[in-house]
Design a protein around this motif. Sequence first.
Motif, PDB file in Angstrom:
ATOM      1  N   VAL A 101      -2.939  14.694  10.248  1.00 44.70           N
ATOM      2  CA  VAL A 101      -1.537  14.940  10.548  1.00 44.70           C
ATOM      3  C   VAL A 101      -0.775  15.875   9.465  1.00 44.70           C
ATOM      4  O   VAL A 101      -1.469  15.911   8.381  1.00 44.70           O
ATOM      5  CB  VAL A 101      -0.793  13.551  10.776  1.00 44.70           C
ATOM      6  CG1 VAL A 101      -1.114  12.849  11.820  1.00 44.70           C
ATOM      7  CG2 VAL A 101      -0.855  12.839   9.159  1.00 44.70           C
ATOM      8  N   GLY A 114      -8.634   7.807  10.453  1.00 39.94           N
ATOM      9  CA  GLY A 114      -7.599   8.341  11.197  1.00 39.94           C
ATOM     10  C   GLY A 114      -7.713   9.687  11.638  1.00 39.94           C
ATOM     11  O   GLY A 114      -8.452  10.719  10.908  1.00 39.94           O
ATOM     12  N   ASN A 149      -1.217   1.190   5.158  1.00 34.76           N
ATOM     13  CA  ASN A 149      -0.927   2.345   4.308  1.00 34.76           C
ATOM     14  C   ASN A 149      -0.310   2.083   2.991  1.00 34.76           C
ATOM     15  O   ASN A 149      -0.473   2.903   1.940  1.00 34.76           O
ATOM     16  CB  ASN A 149      -0.134   3.151   5.114  1.00 34.76           C
ATOM     17  CG  ASN A 149      -0.860   3.924   6.284  1.00 34.76           C
ATOM     18  OD1 ASN A 149      -2.030   4.076   6.352  1.00 34.76           O
ATOM     19  ND2 ASN A 149      -0.056   3.976   7.427  1.00 34.76           N
ATOM     20  N   CYS A 199      -8.469   5.126   4.505  1.00 35.43           N
ATOM     21  CA  CYS A 199      -7.024   5.471   4.759  1.00 35.43           C
ATOM     22  C   CYS A 199      -7.368   5.918   6.373  1.00 35.43           C
ATOM     23  O   CYS A 199      -8.017   6.675   6.618  1.00 35.43           O
ATOM     24  CB  CYS A 199      -6.608   6.354   4.043  1.00 35.43           C
ATOM     25  SG  CYS A 199      -4.763   6.944   4.170  1.00 35.43           S
ATOM     26  N   GLU A 200      -6.160   5.766   7.154  1.00 37.93           N
ATOM     27  CA  GLU A 200      -6.153   6.244   8.386  1.00 37.93           C
ATOM     28  C   GLU A 200      -5.144   7.477   8.432  1.00 37.93           C
ATOM     29  O   GLU A 200      -5.376   8.493   9.183  1.00 37.93           O
ATOM     30  CB  GLU A 200      -5.391   5.271   9.542  1.00 37.93           C
ATOM     31  CG  GLU A 200      -6.277   3.978   9.887  1.00 37.93           C
ATOM     32  CD  GLU A 200      -5.484   2.845  10.691  1.00 37.93           C
ATOM     33  OE1 GLU A 200      -5.583   3.429  11.951  1.00 37.93           O
ATOM     34  OE2 GLU A 200      -5.284   1.972  10.430  1.00 37.93           O
ATOM     35  N   ASP A 201      -4.160   7.488   7.670  1.00 37.10           N
ATOM     36  CA  ASP A 201      -3.192   8.641   7.386  1.00 37.10           C
ATOM     37  C   ASP A 201      -3.461   9.472   6.505  1.00 37.10           C
ATOM     38  O   ASP A 201      -3.285   9.004   5.195  1.00 37.10           O
ATOM     39  CB  ASP A 201      -1.708   8.054   7.494  1.00 37.10           C
ATOM     40  CG  ASP A 201      -0.629   8.981   7.577  1.00 37.10           C
ATOM     41  OD1 ASP A 201      -0.875  10.050   7.417  1.00 37.10           O
ATOM     42  OD2 ASP A 201       0.322   8.680   8.121  1.00 37.10           O
TER      43      ASP A 201
END
Length: 531
Positions: free
Chosen positions: A221, A218, A155, A180-182
């Motif tokens: 969130v 990802g 990140n 990107c995961e987040d």
Amino acid sequence: MELTDIRHLLNSNNTPNSIEGVALKAKLAELTTLSNRLRAQLEEVEDQMAQYRGVLSIMRSMPCEILSLVFSFAFEVPLPLDRAGRDVLLTFGLVCRNWRNASLLNHQFWCGLTISPGDLRDMESYEKIVTWFGRGGHFPKSLYLLSPLGDPDANGLLTSDTTLKLLTQGPVLDHLSFECEDTAVLGKFVHSFDRVECVEPLKRPWDSLRSLEVIISGGVVDGWYFHTRGTSKNIFFSLPPVTSFSVHFPNQHIAFDSDLASVPSLKLGIPQSLLGRLKSLDITCGWKGPHILSILQNCRRLESLTVDMDGMPFDEVIRPSMPLAQPPQFLPIRLAKLRVLRLQNQAKTLRLLDFLITPALTTLDISMHGCDASAKQPNCDWLVNAIVGLIQARSHCEDTLRTLRLHDMTFNDPGDLIAILAVQPALRSLTLDKINLRIFSWFWQSPITRDTLANLVNLSVLQISLKDSYNIMKEIFAFFKGWVPRHCEVCLSFQEALIPDTNAAIRCWKGMYPELLSSWEDMGISFSIVP
């Protein structure tokens, strides 16, 4: 003792006496010394000969342009180069001046970079990246920000000072790709360009991008960052004015976990101002809801479109939000400039085609992989209707369609495949990749097949199953038996080949048709078997 006193011993079996033995040993030592001296001279001469041969070698006289192409095949890593590939290239350049010139001459080495978090730990990483791109001259440059899964610094790659400096003060970029995961980090990255002060913001590499790829791997969130309710969080409103856009959304079970009920009501939030200028769109989205259709109705300038349904059947994707009959707001979606259409990871259905009109289509690529064994056997009658309806009934692009690729599907009735080809009389390139034809002889022996493929210049039949490999090759040979001599490249591959190489295929050809004196080359056919 004189030499003449012992010469008679050299041509006889007489035993030398003690005096003659001493003389023989002395002479042998003299000859050994001479031999060693001459051997050393010979080695010196041979070394000189090797040097002269090296000067006259093909490698020494090979133009740097060709040598640079040889280098490109020597890499075990794909382009653009990551750290390992860059180290190999720099090592090549240390061999000699010609090798360095050859490495600098191939601009594809220097016009693209794959950067991982570890590459930014160096205090001089920004200067090194700029120097690397500088060797690429004025050719378009690409930057790939690679964040391996599980990397604790993944990140931080997007939000690092070096990345931000590259995209605001660095060299001009043509393409940027990042993963990107987040989504919170993704939002921070994209919106950071809104806060960066720049004397000439329109000259920032970020603003001059022509092509952009965004991979979201990802879960979601802190809310949905792409929803259209307000633009403060929506990343798409902060993207540069690209004309080529690739966006890959994660599987809905990963993205939303247990909150799948809200997926159909969500909107991706890609603004019309971005979609309206796109010439190329590559999207992966298997979320329930009319997301793909909502996007496509605003993409009127598209010339290339790739849609990956992530293995989700299209009917199941749109069913939660609309009836099976096409709603008026999505009819018709006319893509007047679309030339290339690729449908990947399609499952069970190609109903997306029912919503499209593509009068300028030249290339159609359909892959049904990503399904279980039963899903790899779609209803072929429906498949025929979907493809024929797109080509003949709505788009009328029979005379423009030149290239067709079908991948991983089963035709219980070869007549279905024949019907698809029959509406493409201008077809020049056909690829059948992992296609299961239950009665393959019917297809290859059909007069319709022969007439439809009369103008082919490229035929590829790939991933032929083991049990059918030899018989299918024989049927293809039979198809070309009456071929009017003209150029055609034929390529075959086998899942587990019974025909090991092209030479074995040639023997099979001659064994089947001994009456044919013509070789493949005489008939204009370029034949090859690939792994």
